[in-house]
Design a protein around this motif. Structure first.
Motif, PDB file in Angstrom:
ATOM      1  N   LEU A 230       0.461  -1.463  -0.095  1.00 15.34           N
ATOM      2  CA  LEU A 230       0.149   0.241   0.082  1.00 15.34           C
ATOM      3  C   LEU A 230       1.136   0.854  -0.319  1.00 15.34           C
ATOM      4  CD1 LEU A 230      -2.520  -1.468   2.273  1.00 15.34           C
ATOM      5  CD2 LEU A 230      -3.049  -1.117  -0.145  1.00 15.34           C
ATOM      6  N   MET A 231       2.222   1.609   0.917  1.00 13.53           N
ATOM      7  CA  MET A 231       2.818   2.397   0.782  1.00 13.53           C
ATOM      8  C   MET A 231       3.545   2.287  -0.646  1.00 13.53           C
ATOM      9  SD  MET A 231       4.676   2.037   4.540  1.00 13.53           S
ATOM     10  CE  MET A 231       5.872   3.342   3.778  1.00 13.53           C
ATOM     11  N   ARG A 232       3.783   1.352  -1.053  1.00 12.39           N
ATOM     12  CA  ARG A 232       4.368   1.378  -2.795  1.00 12.39           C
ATOM     13  C   ARG A 232       3.483   2.444  -3.672  1.00 12.39           C
ATOM     14  NH1 ARG A 232       6.040  -3.324  -2.802  1.00 12.39           N
ATOM     15  NH2 ARG A 232       4.341  -4.120  -3.928  1.00 12.39           N
ATOM     16  N   GLU A 233       2.151   1.768  -3.318  1.00 13.19           N
ATOM     17  CA  GLU A 233       1.082   2.463  -3.983  1.00 13.19           C
ATOM     18  C   GLU A 233       0.739   3.562  -4.028  1.00 13.19           C
ATOM     19  OE1 GLU A 233      -2.329  -0.011  -3.896  1.00 13.19           O
ATOM     20  OE2 GLU A 233      -1.615  -1.791  -4.916  1.00 13.19           O
ATOM     21  N   ASP A 234       0.746   4.039  -2.997  1.00 13.10           N
ATOM     22  CA  ASP A 234       0.813   5.256  -2.212  1.00 13.10           C
ATOM     23  C   ASP A 234       2.277   6.797  -3.138  1.00 13.10           C
ATOM     24  OD1 ASP A 234      -2.443   5.038  -0.827  1.00 13.10           O
ATOM     25  OD2 ASP A 234      -0.687   4.793   1.282  1.00 13.10           O
ATOM     26  N   THR A 235       3.167   5.694  -3.092  1.00  9.08           N
ATOM     27  CA  THR A 235       3.947   6.050  -3.605  1.00  9.08           C
ATOM     28  C   THR A 235       4.102   6.410  -4.844  1.00  9.08           C
ATOM     29  OG1 THR A 235       6.043   5.844  -1.937  1.00  9.08           O
ATOM     30  CG2 THR A 235       7.095   6.693  -3.312  1.00  9.08           C
ATOM     31  N   ILE A 236       3.888   4.903  -5.435  1.00  8.04           N
ATOM     32  CA  ILE A 236       3.012   6.057  -6.741  1.00  8.04           C
ATOM     33  C   ILE A 236       2.742   6.265  -7.379  1.00  8.04           C
ATOM     34  CG2 ILE A 236       2.876   4.881  -9.160  1.00  8.04           C
ATOM     35  CD1 ILE A 236       3.863   2.173  -7.826  1.00  8.04           C
ATOM     36  N   ALA A 237       1.509   6.645  -6.664  1.00 11.70           N
ATOM     37  CA  ALA A 237       0.494   7.627  -6.816  1.00 11.70           C
ATOM     38  C   ALA A 237       0.542   9.071  -6.603  1.00 11.70           C
ATOM     39  CB  ALA A 237      -1.195   7.406  -5.900  1.00 11.70           C
ATOM     40  N   SER A 238       1.318   9.378  -5.910  1.00 12.35           N
ATOM     41  CA  SER A 238       2.053  10.644  -5.323  1.00 12.35           C
ATOM     42  C   SER A 238       2.704  11.236  -6.442  1.00 12.35           C
ATOM     43  CB  SER A 238       2.734  10.660  -4.103  1.00 12.35           C
ATOM     44  OG  SER A 238       1.910  10.319  -2.675  1.00 12.35           O
ATOM     45  N   ILE A 239       3.693   9.669  -7.009  1.00 12.99           N
ATOM     46  CA  ILE A 239       4.410  10.078  -8.583  1.00 12.99           C
ATOM     47  C   ILE A 239       3.218  11.052  -9.702  1.00 12.99           C
ATOM     48  CG2 ILE A 239       6.461  10.050 -10.068  1.00 12.99           C
ATOM     49  CD1 ILE A 239       7.401   7.901  -7.859  1.00 12.99           C
TER      50      ILE A 239
END
Length: 431
Positions: free
Chosen positions: A299-308
């Motif tokens: 989920l943190m990885r998905e949040d990071t990708i979404a932030s990018i």
């Protein structure tokens, strides 16, 4: 001691009430040898009282089961269960132990009491997965009276049916003092082994809210099984300790001795499985935690990708806004270029200006300025009020504060001047 009993009674009646039902379920086991009789029946409340007060010279197991509702907050005292507490007191069952039903924590404890009439009674109070049990075993008559508080929940109904089935399967052991503890540890151990959450065909890459909720629910069931396993361990230790003391006492009838040996063997079998079951639960808890950590990292990885992606979108929006700003500048420049020509073209087209006569400016030309100047001022004022009202308010507030400060300073100077004048007048009078 009476104050503790009164406190327990008050807390129980303010937190627990029965679910509306006209009849109470009663399970009875009687007889001996091959003539064991297991029966189920329903009784009204008045019949249950008379049934429990009836003396029986033969060993009998009686279980009264009824559905209850446990409230999270204190309520007005419920009188529908008051007679149950009175009946428990008549049967020499210590009601103070019923507080475990309010805590809803797996518990098992026993107390031995010597009655004035020379009889010994064993009280058993337990809380097993949504259900509370209060029982009294008379060592003289080998009879058991048990109240089964079934919570009005799916888990409570499931455990109630499992206990009823286990009672029927092991009815021949009902005269044994270890009968109820044996039922409790058998049903609890079965529930722990069968209902442990399994992790087959798990897609570890599928990270979504449902997956997270499922694994969180599985962790809750594991924690619950771990707590109930400790309860089973306590019961096994109690049965083995009591069996050891009983073997060292006087000789028992052969059939009773065989029952003791069967229950002791069952306790030893269940006790041998407890360490392995505990290891399995702890391993599953660690596996559950590892998967939850994996989900969290995903989920943190998905949040990071979404932030990018959001940052990229912000850059694109900034570029688009810059392009729009450039377009607005072009429009503003072109407006400034054509505005003088438009103004003079409109001015020359005014009917009040007569270009074919010597007197070009007619006598009605003043009306053009009379309408143009006031409306221009009005439009500018409206624009300032609508778009610049906050700035204008702040400027007004600052001006007001400055004016008030100046007024205060002026008043202070006037006071000081008046004070000096008064002092001078006093000196003159003294002279």
């Amino acid at each position: 001691m009476e104050s503790l009993r009164h406190q327990a009674r008050d807390l129980f009646l303010r937190r627990v009430s029965t679910v509306s039902t006209p009849d109470w379920n009663v399970i009875e086991i009687s007889g001996s040898g091959n003539d064991i009789v297991y029966s189920k029946k329903s009784m009204a409340t008045s019949e249950v009282r008379n049934y429990l007060r009836a003396d029986s010279t033969q060993p009998t197991f009686r279980l009264i089961r009824f559905k209850t509702q446990v409230w999270s907050k204190f309520r007005k005292e419920c009188v529908d269960l008051a007679w149950v507490l009175d009946m428990l007191t008549e049967l020499d069952i210590e009601i103070y132990g019923l507080l475990s039903f309010l805590r809803m924590i797996p518990e098992f404890h026993t107390t031995e009491r010597n009655l004035a009439k020379g009889e010994e009674v064993l009280n058993i109070v337990s809380y097993l997965c949504e259900n509370g049990i209060a029982a009294s075993y008379n060592k003289s008559t080998r009879s058991t009276t048990c109240f089964f508080f079934e919570r009005n929940t799916p888990a409570g109904g499931t455990r109630s049916r499992e206990i009823s089935k286990c009672l029927e399967q092991n009815a021949r052991l009902y005269r044994n003092i270890h009968f109820l503890p044996f039922i409790f540890m058998s049903v609890s151990m079965k529930s722990i082994i069968i209902h442990l959450p399994g992790y087959t065909n798990v897609n570890y890459e599928a990270i979504n809210v449902d997956n997270l909720l499922d694994w969180g629910s599985a962790r809750f069931r594991l924690r619950r099984a771990h707590g109930e396993l400790h309860l089973v361990l306590d019961i096994v230790k109690y049965v083995l300790d009591m069996s050891a003391r009983q073997e060292s006492s006087d000789t028992l009838p052969q059939d009773i001795a065989d029952d003791y040996q069967d229950i002791k063997n069952a306790a030893e079998m269940i006790g041998s499985r407890i360490p392995r079951t505990q290891y399995h639960i702890e391993w599953q808890l660690q596996k559950n935690q590892d998967h939850l950590d994996r989900i969290s990292r995903g989920l943190m990885r998905e949040d990071t990708i979404a932030s990018i992606e959001l940052a990229k979108s912000s850059v694109e929006l900034t570029k688009a806004a810059k392009i729009d700003s450039s377009s607005m500048k072009v429009i503003a420049v072109m407006t400034m270029v054509f505005l003088p020509g438009t103004f003079f073209a409109t001015l020359f087209a005014v009917p009040s200006l007569k270009w074919d006569q010597d007197d070009v400016v007619g006598k009605d030309f003043w009306m053009y300025w009379a309408f143009t100047i006031p409306f221009t001022v009005l439009v500018i004022i409206l624009w300032l009020v609508i778009t610049q009202r906050r700035q204008m308010r702040s400027v007004f507030d600052k001006s007001r504060e400055q004016w008030l400060a100046r007024a205060d300073a002026l008043r202070n100077r006037v006071r000081k001047r008046n004070a000096v004048d008064e002092e001078e007048e006093v000196e003159l009078e003294d002279v």
